[in-house]
Design a protein around this motif. Structure first.
Motif, PDB file in Angstrom:
ATOM      1  N   TYR A 323       0.454  -0.989   0.182  1.00  0.00           N
ATOM      2  CA  TYR A 323       0.026   0.014   0.311  1.00  0.00           C
ATOM      3  C   TYR A 323       1.213   1.246  -0.084  1.00  0.00           C
ATOM      4  O   TYR A 323       0.682   2.684   0.282  1.00  0.00           O
ATOM      5  CB  TYR A 323      -0.531   0.164   1.089  1.00  0.00           C
ATOM      6  N   GLU A 324       2.423   1.463  -0.183  1.00  0.00           N
ATOM      7  CA  GLU A 324       2.978   2.248   0.259  1.00  0.00           C
ATOM      8  C   GLU A 324       2.712   3.337  -1.269  1.00  0.00           C
ATOM      9  O   GLU A 324       3.178   4.465  -1.013  1.00  0.00           O
ATOM     10  CB  GLU A 324       4.593   2.145   0.409  1.00  0.00           C
ATOM     11  N   LYS A 325       2.869   2.648  -2.246  1.00  0.00           N
ATOM     12  CA  LYS A 325       2.129   3.368  -3.102  1.00  0.00           C
ATOM     13  C   LYS A 325       1.509   4.560  -3.364  1.00  0.00           C
ATOM     14  O   LYS A 325       1.107   5.316  -4.234  1.00  0.00           O
ATOM     15  CB  LYS A 325       3.004   2.698  -4.423  1.00  0.00           C
ATOM     16  N   ASP A 326      -0.266   3.805  -2.697  1.00  0.00           N
ATOM     17  CA  ASP A 326      -0.830   4.852  -2.282  1.00  0.00           C
ATOM     18  C   ASP A 326      -0.717   6.016  -1.283  1.00  0.00           C
ATOM     19  O   ASP A 326      -2.070   5.874  -1.082  1.00  0.00           O
ATOM     20  CB  ASP A 326      -2.391   3.711  -2.030  1.00  0.00           C
ATOM     21  N   ARG A 354     -10.695  -4.751  -5.112  1.00  0.00           N
ATOM     22  CA  ARG A 354     -11.842  -4.236  -4.392  1.00  0.00           C
ATOM     23  C   ARG A 354     -12.435  -3.101  -4.636  1.00  0.00           C
ATOM     24  O   ARG A 354     -13.246  -2.849  -5.412  1.00  0.00           O
ATOM     25  CB  ARG A 354     -12.723  -5.198  -3.883  1.00  0.00           C
ATOM     26  N   THR A 355     -11.336  -2.372  -4.119  1.00  0.00           N
ATOM     27  CA  THR A 355     -11.820  -0.239  -4.575  1.00  0.00           C
ATOM     28  C   THR A 355     -11.651   0.522  -5.654  1.00  0.00           C
ATOM     29  O   THR A 355     -11.716   0.950  -6.261  1.00  0.00           O
ATOM     30  CB  THR A 355     -10.412  -0.243  -3.589  1.00  0.00           C
ATOM     31  N   TYR A 356     -10.933  -1.260  -6.791  1.00  0.00           N
ATOM     32  CA  TYR A 356     -11.113  -0.268  -7.827  1.00  0.00           C
ATOM     33  C   TYR A 356     -12.144  -0.488  -9.051  1.00  0.00           C
ATOM     34  O   TYR A 356     -13.063  -0.308 -10.057  1.00  0.00           O
ATOM     35  CB  TYR A 356      -9.720  -1.120  -8.717  1.00  0.00           C
ATOM     36  N   ASP A 357     -13.062  -1.369  -7.614  1.00  0.00           N
ATOM     37  CA  ASP A 357     -14.800  -1.370  -8.876  1.00  0.00           C
ATOM     38  C   ASP A 357     -15.410  -0.374  -9.380  1.00  0.00           C
ATOM     39  O   ASP A 357     -15.671  -0.115 -10.397  1.00  0.00           O
ATOM     40  CB  ASP A 357     -15.499  -2.911  -8.370  1.00  0.00           C
ATOM     41  N   TYR A 389      -8.221   5.602 -18.288  1.00  0.00           N
ATOM     42  CA  TYR A 389      -8.509   5.556 -17.015  1.00  0.00           C
ATOM     43  C   TYR A 389      -7.637   5.463 -15.564  1.00  0.00           C
ATOM     44  O   TYR A 389      -6.525   6.053 -15.333  1.00  0.00           O
ATOM     45  CB  TYR A 389      -8.233   4.219 -16.384  1.00  0.00           C
ATOM     46  N   THR A 390      -8.511   6.471 -15.094  1.00  0.00           N
ATOM     47  CA  THR A 390      -7.343   7.211 -13.651  1.00  0.00           C
ATOM     48  C   THR A 390      -8.065   6.228 -12.463  1.00  0.00           C
ATOM     49  O   THR A 390      -9.079   5.928 -12.368  1.00  0.00           O
ATOM     50  CB  THR A 390      -8.606   8.316 -13.796  1.00  0.00           C
ATOM     51  N   PRO A 391      -7.196   5.788 -11.876  1.00  0.00           N
ATOM     52  CA  PRO A 391      -7.178   4.899 -10.648  1.00  0.00           C
ATOM     53  C   PRO A 391      -7.865   5.410  -9.644  1.00  0.00           C
ATOM     54  O   PRO A 391      -7.557   6.741  -9.410  1.00  0.00           O
ATOM     55  CB  PRO A 391      -5.899   4.015 -10.298  1.00  0.00           C
ATOM     56  N   PRO A 392      -8.309   5.247  -9.006  1.00  0.00           N
ATOM     57  CA  PRO A 392      -8.900   5.917  -7.438  1.00  0.00           C
ATOM     58  C   PRO A 392      -7.951   6.156  -6.489  1.00  0.00           C
ATOM     59  O   PRO A 392      -6.916   5.563  -6.582  1.00  0.00           O
ATOM     60  CB  PRO A 392      -9.863   4.550  -6.840  1.00  0.00           C
ATOM     61  N   LYS A 393      -7.961   7.222  -5.568  1.00  0.00           N
ATOM     62  CA  LYS A 393      -7.293   7.767  -4.711  1.00  0.00           C
ATOM     63  C   LYS A 393      -7.600   6.411  -3.601  1.00  0.00           C
ATOM     64  O   LYS A 393      -9.024   6.839  -3.054  1.00  0.00           O
ATOM     65  CB  LYS A 393      -7.757   9.243  -4.533  1.00  0.00           C
ATOM     66  N   GLN A 394      -6.883   6.090  -2.856  1.00  0.00           N
ATOM     67  CA  GLN A 394      -6.976   4.320  -1.741  1.00  0.00           C
ATOM     68  C   GLN A 394      -6.802   6.063  -0.619  1.00  0.00           C
ATOM     69  O   GLN A 394      -5.742   6.447  -0.118  1.00  0.00           O
ATOM     70  CB  GLN A 394      -5.625   4.385  -2.055  1.00  0.00           C
ATOM     71  N   THR A 395      -7.961   5.332  -0.223  1.00  0.00           N
ATOM     72  CA  THR A 395      -8.655   5.749   1.408  1.00  0.00           C
ATOM     73  C   THR A 395      -8.544   5.025   2.608  1.00  0.00           C
ATOM     74  O   THR A 395      -9.310   3.651   1.696  1.00  0.00           O
ATOM     75  CB  THR A 395      -9.265   6.857   1.385  1.00  0.00           C
ATOM     76  N   VAL A 396      -8.156   5.327   3.694  1.00  0.00           N
ATOM     77  CA  VAL A 396      -8.966   4.214   4.872  1.00  0.00           C
ATOM     78  C   VAL A 396      -9.878   3.121   5.458  1.00  0.00           C
ATOM     79  O   VAL A 396     -10.312   2.070   5.129  1.00  0.00           O
ATOM     80  CB  VAL A 396      -7.921   4.436   5.886  1.00  0.00           C
ATOM     81  N   ASP A 397     -10.915   4.579   5.062  1.00  0.00           N
ATOM     82  CA  ASP A 397     -12.057   3.754   4.312  1.00  0.00           C
ATOM     83  C   ASP A 397     -12.603   3.430   3.838  1.00  0.00           C
ATOM     84  O   ASP A 397     -13.177   2.573   3.604  1.00  0.00           O
ATOM     85  CB  ASP A 397     -13.294   5.493   4.354  1.00  0.00           C
TER      86      ASP A 397
END
Length: 428
Positions: A323-326, A354-357, A389-397
């Motif tokens: 997850y470091e890259k996020d 799953r967060t990419y769905d 395609y723009t990947p989602p920004k990862q958050t803890v939530d």
């Protein structure tokens, strides 16, 4: 072209091992090289004359190894056909590789009937991009096993040929092993449990021996370290409930036991040759439950066992690198791991996937809906690029939400046993 002058004292009958082993030329054999042909030199095979016996059959060359006879009067082609399971497959018919007399024109001057057997079966790891974390205990065990087997001739101890890595599902046994191969520059031969069964008896056992010899050729010909890896070996050889033991299961087990006992003498069906010594190649097998395997195969002299259960610290370090890259901090990773205890490592990889769905669903709408997918993905023009395609920004939530969704699916499968519902009437 430089010619070699051979004295008359040179033996006229070549040893039976020629040309597999080159004859050593000592100082007592004078050698002279010249760029021009002289009357005393042997004429090449383009000349129609035969100096030694004008009326005898024409020889390809006075120095041709193809017509060399052994002590029983058999030439090299006879030996080649006897030692190989199929002479055509083992030799091929490429012009310039073997003498043109044997290439012929039936299949063309450049036919290569050994093409399928030259396919690259070793694994490279170009697809492993980015930084990954390898658990120190796991790396120490795998590296030590590989190095011990390559130093076996120097160590005065009995070294098991096979390392059996077993443990729970999804703990990264195969993936971390491949990361170690990449770090060490190893070019392995990797097999799966699906190759341990065949409709033809004896085929999987022969395949293992062929793959083992292929790994040996990587060491000998390319100067690279190699090993044989069998993934999920218990799925192919394990006994579960009332599963049936087949002839192929027995032969595979016997083959692995024989390799462990004789790692440098491996036959694939040909006659034994004294010079046919195979390099010792370490074998790594992964699985979930080695108690289902044949007990003599996993005894300590043949297989070294390593139970892999990552600690909490190992999981945190591996997931944090994932997850470091996020931009997810290590404290957040600790929080996520604590929220989902007793989960395998692949759970946290699936959680991130799953967060990419949602973003992928939005991307499909942006390109025109599901009706346009085939055209955009497969039938677009050569110079036409895919929509951005723009990947989602990862958050803890978002990661926690995906984790709870995966957890509900796991519980649903465990609690809902539809097979029992379908089969309940058959018990009456």
């Amino acid at each position: 072209m430089a010619l070699v002058r051979v004295p008359s004292s040179f033996p006229s009958i070549l040893p039976s091992v020629f040309p597999k082993q080159l004859l050593s030329v000592s100082s007592s054999f004078p050698i002279s090289c010249s760029s021009k042909s002289t009357p005393n030199q042997v004429k090449n095979n383009d000349d129609n004359s035969n100096i030694d016996n004008p009326k005898g059959p024409k020889r390809l060359s006075e120095q041709s190894s193809w017509e060399a006879k052994d002590s029983e009067g058999r030439d090299y082609l006879y030996r080649l056909g006897k030692e190989a399971d199929n002479m055509n497959i083992a030799v091929g018919a490429r012009a310039g590789v073997i003498d043109d007399l044997f290439a012929g024109d039936f299949l063309g001057r450049d036919s290569d009937i050994v093409f399928d057997y030259r396919q690259k079966v070793t694994r490279s790891f170009e697809y492993l991009q980015g930084d990954y974390c390898i658990a120190p205990a796991f790396m120490d065990k795998v590296v030590c096993h590989i190095v011990k087997n390559y130093l076996a001739s120097l160590l005065n101890v009995k070294i098991p040929l096979i390392l059996g890595i077993w443990g729970g599902k999804g703990q990264g046994k195969s993936f971390q092993t491949e990361l170690i191969f990449q770090a060490m520059g190893i070019e392995p031969v990797i097999m799966s449990a699906g190759e341990l069964e065949s409709e033809r008896a004896g085929e999987p056992g022969k395949l293992i021996r062929e793959r083992y010899r292929t790994a040996s050729q990587v060491v000998q010909n390319q100067g690279k370290m190699s090993c044989l890896m069998i993934n999920d070996i218990d799925a192919g050889l394990g006994r579960f409930g009332n599963t049936q033991m087949t002839v192929n299961n027995q032969i595979v087990v016997g083959t692995l036991m024989n390799l462990s006992d004789n790692p440098t003498r491996v036959s694939i069906g040909q006659d034994w040759r004294e010079s046919d010594i195979t390099n010792r190649i370490p074998i790594i097998a992964t699985g979930n439950d080695f108690s289902t395997l044949y007990a003599p195969l996993i005894r300590d002299g043949r297989m070294e066992k390593f139970y892999w259960q990552p600690t909490h610290e190992d999981i945190v370090n591996i997931v944090h690198r994932m997850y470091e890259k996020d931009g997810i901090s290590k404290d957040d990773v600790v929080n996520i791991v604590d929220k989902f205890p007793n989960q395998a490592l692949d759970f946290y990889g699936a959680l991130r996937s799953r967060t990419y769905d949602r973003s992928i669903a939005k991307w499909i709408e942006d390109i025109g809906g599901v009706e346009k997918l085939g055209h955009k993905l497969l039938r677009r023009r050569k110079n036409e690029e895919l929509p951005l395609y723009t990947p989602p920004k990862q958050t803890v939530d978002a990661l926690l939400e995906s984790g709870y969704s995966l957890l509900r699916e796991q519980q649903l499968i465990t609690e809902t046993k539809l097979s029992k519902e379908y089969m309940k009437n058959m018990d009456d």
